[in-house]
Structures are given as C-alpha cells and as structure tokens.
Design a protein around this motif. Structure first.
Motif, PDB file in Angstrom:
ATOM      1  N   SER A 180     -22.903 -12.316  38.068  1.00  7.58           N
ATOM      2  CA  SER A 180     -23.241 -12.937  36.794  1.00  7.58           C
ATOM      3  C   SER A 180     -24.079 -11.982  35.961  1.00  7.58           C
ATOM      4  N   TYR A 181     -23.811 -11.969  34.640  1.00  4.19           N
ATOM      5  CA  TYR A 181     -24.560 -11.128  33.715  1.00  4.19           C
ATOM      6  C   TYR A 181     -25.158 -11.927  32.561  1.00  4.19           C
ATOM      7  N   ASP A 182     -25.200 -13.249  32.688  1.00  2.00           N
ATOM      8  CA  ASP A 182     -25.747 -14.077  31.626  1.00  2.00           C
ATOM      9  C   ASP A 182     -26.706 -15.126  32.191  1.00  2.00           C
ATOM     10  N   THR A 183     -27.544 -14.677  33.130  1.00  2.00           N
ATOM     11  CA  THR A 183     -28.556 -15.533  33.761  1.00  2.00           C
ATOM     12  C   THR A 183     -27.909 -16.767  34.377  1.00  2.00           C
ATOM     13  N   PHE A 184     -26.838 -16.530  35.121  1.00  2.00           N
ATOM     14  CA  PHE A 184     -26.217 -17.527  35.990  1.00  2.00           C
ATOM     15  C   PHE A 184     -25.344 -18.549  35.260  1.00  2.00           C
ATOM     16  N   ALA A 185     -25.087 -18.341  33.969  1.00  2.00           N
ATOM     17  CA  ALA A 185     -24.242 -19.300  33.250  1.00  2.00           C
ATOM     18  C   ALA A 185     -22.783 -19.191  33.671  1.00  2.00           C
ATOM     19  N   THR A 186     -22.285 -17.977  33.790  1.00  2.00           N
ATOM     20  CA  THR A 186     -20.899 -17.753  34.201  1.00  2.00           C
ATOM     21  C   THR A 186     -20.857 -16.708  35.307  1.00  2.00           C
ATOM     22  N   TRP A 187     -19.772 -16.751  36.077  1.00  2.00           N
ATOM     23  CA  TRP A 187     -19.641 -15.879  37.241  1.00  2.00           C
ATOM     24  C   TRP A 187     -18.234 -15.300  37.325  1.00  2.00           C
ATOM     25  N   SER A 188     -18.162 -14.122  37.923  1.00  2.00           N
ATOM     26  CA  SER A 188     -16.850 -13.514  38.160  1.00  2.00           C
ATOM     27  C   SER A 188     -16.115 -14.279  39.258  1.00  2.00           C
ATOM     28  N   ALA A 189     -14.813 -14.091  39.324  1.00  2.00           N
ATOM     29  CA  ALA A 189     -14.032 -14.722  40.386  1.00  2.00           C
ATOM     30  C   ALA A 189     -14.548 -14.250  41.741  1.00  2.00           C
ATOM     31  N   PRO A 190     -14.642 -15.125  42.724  1.00  2.00           N
ATOM     32  CA  PRO A 190     -15.148 -14.707  44.040  1.00  2.00           C
ATOM     33  C   PRO A 190     -14.259 -13.638  44.661  1.00  2.00           C
ATOM     34  N   THR A 191     -14.923 -12.647  45.257  1.00  2.00           N
ATOM     35  CA  THR A 191     -14.233 -11.527  45.893  1.00  2.00           C
ATOM     36  C   THR A 191     -14.622 -11.476  47.361  1.00  2.00           C
ATOM     37  N   ALA A 192     -13.642 -11.264  48.217  1.00  2.00           N
ATOM     38  CA  ALA A 192     -13.894 -11.229  49.655  1.00  2.00           C
ATOM     39  C   ALA A 192     -14.622  -9.950  50.046  1.00  2.00           C
ATOM     40  N   LEU A 193     -15.590 -10.086  50.947  1.00  2.00           N
ATOM     41  CA  LEU A 193     -16.228  -8.932  51.582  1.00  2.00           C
ATOM     42  C   LEU A 193     -15.386  -8.582  52.808  1.00  2.00           C
ATOM     43  N   THR A 194     -14.504  -7.621  52.644  1.00  2.00           N
ATOM     44  CA  THR A 194     -13.508  -7.356  53.684  1.00  2.00           C
ATOM     45  C   THR A 194     -14.127  -6.849  54.977  1.00  2.00           C
ATOM     46  N   THR A 195     -15.242  -6.125  54.872  1.00  2.00           N
ATOM     47  CA  THR A 195     -15.829  -5.561  56.086  1.00  2.00           C
ATOM     48  C   THR A 195     -16.609  -6.590  56.896  1.00  2.00           C
ATOM     49  N   LEU A 196     -16.887  -7.764  56.304  1.00  3.04           N
ATOM     50  CA  LEU A 196     -17.701  -8.769  56.988  1.00  3.04           C
ATOM     51  C   LEU A 196     -16.954 -10.059  57.291  1.00  3.04           C
ATOM     52  N   SER A 197     -15.926 -10.355  56.521  1.00  2.22           N
ATOM     53  CA  SER A 197     -15.218 -11.622  56.686  1.00  2.22           C
ATOM     54  C   SER A 197     -14.641 -11.741  58.088  1.00  2.22           C
ATOM     55  N   GLY A 198     -14.832 -12.907  58.683  1.00  2.00           N
ATOM     56  CA  GLY A 198     -14.357 -13.158  60.035  1.00  2.00           C
ATOM     57  C   GLY A 198     -15.331 -12.743  61.117  1.00  2.00           C
ATOM     58  N   THR A 199     -16.378 -11.999  60.724  1.00  2.28           N
ATOM     59  CA  THR A 199     -17.393 -11.544  61.687  1.00  2.28           C
ATOM     60  C   THR A 199     -18.754 -12.133  61.380  1.00  2.28           C
ATOM     61  N   ALA A 200     -19.225 -11.956  60.153  1.00  2.00           N
ATOM     62  CA  ALA A 200     -20.580 -12.355  59.777  1.00  2.00           C
ATOM     63  C   ALA A 200     -20.611 -13.801  59.302  1.00  2.00           C
ATOM     64  N   ARG A 201     -21.704 -14.478  59.614  1.00  2.00           N
ATOM     65  CA  ARG A 201     -21.947 -15.841  59.145  1.00  2.00           C
ATOM     66  C   ARG A 201     -23.329 -15.920  58.515  1.00  2.00           C
ATOM     67  N   HIS A 202     -23.461 -16.753  57.526  1.00  2.49           N
ATOM     68  CA  HIS A 202     -24.685 -17.146  56.836  1.00  2.49           C
ATOM     69  C   HIS A 202     -25.829 -16.117  56.928  1.00  2.49           C
ATOM     70  N   PHE A 203     -25.955 -15.304  55.902  1.00  2.00           N
ATOM     71  CA  PHE A 203     -27.033 -14.312  55.876  1.00  2.00           C
ATOM     72  C   PHE A 203     -27.722 -14.313  54.519  1.00  2.00           C
ATOM     73  N   THR A 204     -28.902 -13.720  54.462  1.00  2.00           N
ATOM     74  CA  THR A 204     -29.554 -13.408  53.203  1.00  2.00           C
ATOM     75  C   THR A 204     -29.589 -11.885  53.051  1.00  2.00           C
ATOM     76  N   VAL A 205     -29.825 -11.454  51.823  1.00  2.00           N
ATOM     77  CA  VAL A 205     -29.790 -10.028  51.490  1.00  2.00           C
ATOM     78  C   VAL A 205     -31.146  -9.614  50.942  1.00  2.00           C
ATOM     79  N   ILE A 206     -31.672  -8.496  51.424  1.00  2.00           N
ATOM     80  CA  ILE A 206     -32.849  -7.912  50.788  1.00  2.00           C
ATOM     81  C   ILE A 206     -32.481  -6.545  50.223  1.00  2.00           C
ATOM     82  N   LYS A 207     -33.128  -6.223  49.114  1.00  2.00           N
ATOM     83  CA  LYS A 207     -32.895  -4.957  48.428  1.00  2.00           C
ATOM     84  C   LYS A 207     -34.167  -4.135  48.462  1.00  2.00           C
ATOM     85  N   GLU A 208     -34.027  -2.872  48.837  1.00  2.00           N
ATOM     86  CA  GLU A 208     -35.160  -1.951  48.868  1.00  2.00           C
ATOM     87  C   GLU A 208     -34.798  -0.650  48.169  1.00  2.00           C
TER      88      GLU A 208
END
Length: 462
Positions: free
Chosen positions: A282-310
């Motif tokens: 999103s680029y308008d403070t969460f009003a609109t969003w791009s179409a969901p895109t699959a994370l190919t390297t994680l799908s089917g393996t990873a479940r429910h996570f949070t992300v931190i940025k450093e």
C-alpha cells in the motif's frame, strides 16, 4: 499502450515521510523497532535486513530463521533454530530490544489444547536461542492465549498484544495489551482489552503512524482481515474496513505489516485456506492495496510470522559521480551495453571499437527519486529506466514517474563483489538478463534468478 503495476505517487510518499517521527529517520536509531514507522533505504555500506521466525507447516515444535534484504526473497539462516524445552511454538513474534537481544514471544500449545501461557526466548544473533520462561496470562477463566505480537510504541514502551478466550466460549477471542513493567521483560501489567475491536478477533497486529494506531485483525467468523484505527494503543478503535475490503480474500490470518525502503507498506499474511503465504503493498496509508502475491520461497513451509526490519552494516557500496561498466556475474565476458536505446548484454572485449566501449560505459549518480538509491546515465545524458519491464535509455522528462522508473536500490549480489539492482517503484523486481536483454522482473527466489540479476561494477571500458 503499456502495462504497469500500480505505483506510489510522490505525494503519497511525502505524506508518509512527513508522518514519521524524527527518530525513525535517523540511520540506526531504531533497529528492529516494531510498531512505529521506519522507512528510507540505508546509506552506502549498510543494508536493510528483514527477519522472520516462522513455525513450520510440518512441525509446530520448532522455528526456522529467514532473512531478506528486500522483504520478498527470504533465505534460510538457520533451520530448527529454537525448540522450546516443553510444549509447542506457534505464531512466533520477534523484535530487537534496546539491550541488544532479539526476543521471541509465542503460542505455547496446539490449537486443540487449553493454552493459558505465552512463551519467551532470546538470542544475541537470531541463530542460537535461549528459553526464558512461560508466562501465565492473568485473565480469570482463561482458556487460550494465542498469537502474541510485540508492539514497541514511539515512547519506547514494550507491549505484547495477545488474543485471549475464556472457558465460557473458548473460540471467541479478544485482543489484550500486556505492557512490560521492567526493561528485562520479566514483569507485565494487568491485561487490558483493546476497546472497540471487541470479541471474535484474533491475530491483531498494530502499527503507529504519527498519532494514529492502525490495527489489522482477523475476524474469526468471516475469516477476513479487518482494519481499525485509534488514537490510543488500547483504543477505542473504530473498525472501518470489513469483508474483502483489500482484495486479499478470506481464510487469511497472521497479518504483519512493515515499511519498505521506498516508503510504502507491505502486509504479510498466512493464506492457510490455500496453503500459500502472501504479501500486498500500500502507498496511500492503507486505503488501497496491490493484488496479493505469493511468497514462493516460503509458501507451504512457513506459518504465521511477524517481520522486523533493521539497518545493518556490511551492505553494498557503489560510488557516485564516476563511470563504470557492469559485468554479468554468470557470463563474465558480457557487459551492459546500450543498443538502439535498449540495454542488452553482449560480449565486450578489448578489441571492440571505441563506440562499443562507450556504449558499455555509464555514469553512476544518486537516484533521481531517492538519493540513497542509484541512477545510471549514458554518454548522451539519457538515463536507464524501465518501461514495459524493459531496460532502456531516455531523456529525463522531469516527471516523478520517470524519476521512479530510473531509480534502483543496490542489494548484495550472488557472487563476490556483485550487486543486484532492485526497482525503486516495484519492490522485489530486479534488473536481470534474459536472452541477453536486460529486463525488470520479479524475483522468483531461485539461485538462477539471483545470479542472472547480479552484476559486478568494474573499471569503465571507455
């Protein structure tokens, strides 16, 4: 006609930057901070690093650690990095505290079992973890305490947002705030329900921009991720977006939201209904969003996570105001070369003509849209930009669209001394060669793509 994915407006980015607290704009001021806004690409010699610690689709008794420099292509750092001494580990949330440690909090039991505790562990390096304790959430007649999420507020206070149900209806969850009452994170305030979100909501994730708290929370009946805002962490919140408001679909859970280097926001969520992990921007403070895109390297393996940025040291460096040629990392006799205004990858040798060498030489300048990124200029003063996903050279027309199209972030390449160039306005899209033509394509997470998109800056041919 050209086909373009939606891009952020300059006005939207300026609004986002204006909303940032001053401390979030200082390099290294808030590493690993969850909750408050943190944007802008790092300076030369530093790198952005996103970390996730998901439990596994095949095993909820352990977690893996992954990292990424672009919030798209996550690579394994450590398999089975942490296994608690007893019980399970699900829905792990990670952040970096001011004491230098990374901390996990997590659900301690499977979904079938009564679960009145949340777990805590810590690490100095994200690889080796030490169990700290299981904390019993002090709610009368508690049945389940699930999906604890770290939230660090702009005043530095450390909070956990946890979804809890009671024995009178074990499947109806309400989000609560626990606030750390000491810096060691061993003592917590009494739970306070988040007013306005109400019962039957789970996996509540909060970010703060300016004075507004933005909550993303799963409606357990509808299975949609809803959106609410408040001026206080504990509310009252107003839920303003329900149903499939963002186009993400239903049977989605575990939202986690992080700010990208270009100022946009990315949400990650677990598409448990179809076994796919997704992201959306999103680029308008969460009003609109791009179409969901699959994370190919994680799908089917990873479940429910949070992300931190450093922002971490050891990132790529590229001097500006100098001329360079760019050598393919996996076809070392081939170099960037401008041919009829298009960027291609032909063989270049010392026997080549002066004109061919000049066409393979470019001036590196600060990014037109972001000075922490890079732009590339040919001998005629035209800039490399993507258009219809093709690399080409055009005169700068002074528009913000051109500036964004002509700006790239440097990421560490697949081979020694090589760099990858990520599009400023299409995060996760890289300059890569295909049939010896340079395109801007989305990463697919493969080693081949990484090497096809890696180039070594070398002494200019001309």
């Amino acid at each position: 006609m050209t086909t373009r994915p939606p891009t952020p407006s300059r006005r939207a980015l300026l609004r986002a930057l204006a909303a940032l607290p001053v401390s979030a704009l200082v390099l290294g001021e808030a590493p690993g901070l969850l909750g408050t806004a943190l944007a802008a690409a790092p300076s030369s010699g530093y790198a952005t690093r996103y970390t996730i610690v998901p439990f596994l689709n095949s095993d909820d008794g352990t977690v893996n650690v992954y990292q990424s420099d672009d919030a798209t292509d996550f690579r394994l750092v450590q398999a089975s990095a942490y296994t608690p001494p007893s019980n399970r580990i699900r829905d792990a949330s990670v952040f970096k505290h001011t004491d230098g440690y990374y901390y996990l909090t997590y659900t301690t039991h499977t979904w079938e079992d009564v679960s009145t505790t949340i777990g805590f562990a810590r690490s100095t390096d994200r690889v080796d973890w030490t169990f700290l304790y299981d904390y019993t959430v002090p709610i009368t007649n508690l049945s389940r305490a699930w999906a604890p999420e770290w939230f660090v507020d702009s005043d530095g206070s450390v909070n956990v947002i946890v979804s809890c149900s009671t024995t009178d209806d074990e499947w109806i969850f309400t989000p609560y705030r626990l606030k750390a009452t000491n810096s060691a994170l061993t003592a917590w305030s009494s739970p306070v329900a988040l007013s306005g979100i109400g019962s039957n909501h789970i996996d509540t994730y909060i970010v703060r921009i300016g004075s507004t708290y933005h909550a993303f929370t799963k409606n357990e009946t509808a299975k949609y991720i809803e959106y609410a805002t408040a001026t206080s962490l504990t509310g009252p919140y107003t839920i303003s977006k329900t149903g499939d408001w963002a186009g993400w679909g239903s049977y989605r859970e575990g939202p986690s939201v992080v700010q990208l280097d270009n100022g946009g926001w990315r949400i990650f969520f677990d598409g448990y209904g179809d076994g796919t992990y997704y992201y959306s921007d999103s680029y308008d403070t969460f009003a609109t969003w791009s179409a969901p895109t699959a994370l190919t390297t994680l799908s089917g393996t990873a479940r429910h996570f949070t992300v931190i940025k450093e922002t971490v040291s050891g990132g790529p460096s590229l001097a500006t105001g100098v001329t360079r040629s760019f050598q393919s990392a996996n076809y070392t006799t081939r170099y960037w070369q401008e041919q009829s205004a298009l960027l291609n990858l032909p063989v270049v040798t010392s026997a080549g003509t002066t004109a061919l060498k000049q066409a393979s030489t470019f001036t590196v300048v600060a990014g037109l849209a972001d000075a922490t990124g890079f732009s590339f200029r040919d001998s005629a003063g035209n800039y490399l930009r993507h258009y219809d996903f093709r690399g080409r050279f055009d005169a700068n027309d002074g528009t913000t669209t051109f500036a964004k199209d002509a700006t790239f972030y440097a990421r560490t390449g697949a081979t020694t001394a090589s760099l990858r160039f990520e599009s400023y306005n299409y995060p996760g899209y890289y300059l890569r060669h295909y049939n010896y033509q340079l395109r801007v394509d989305p990463t697919d997470g493969t080693d081949l793509f990484r090497t096809d998109s890696s180039f070594v800056p070398v002494t200019a041919w001309a």
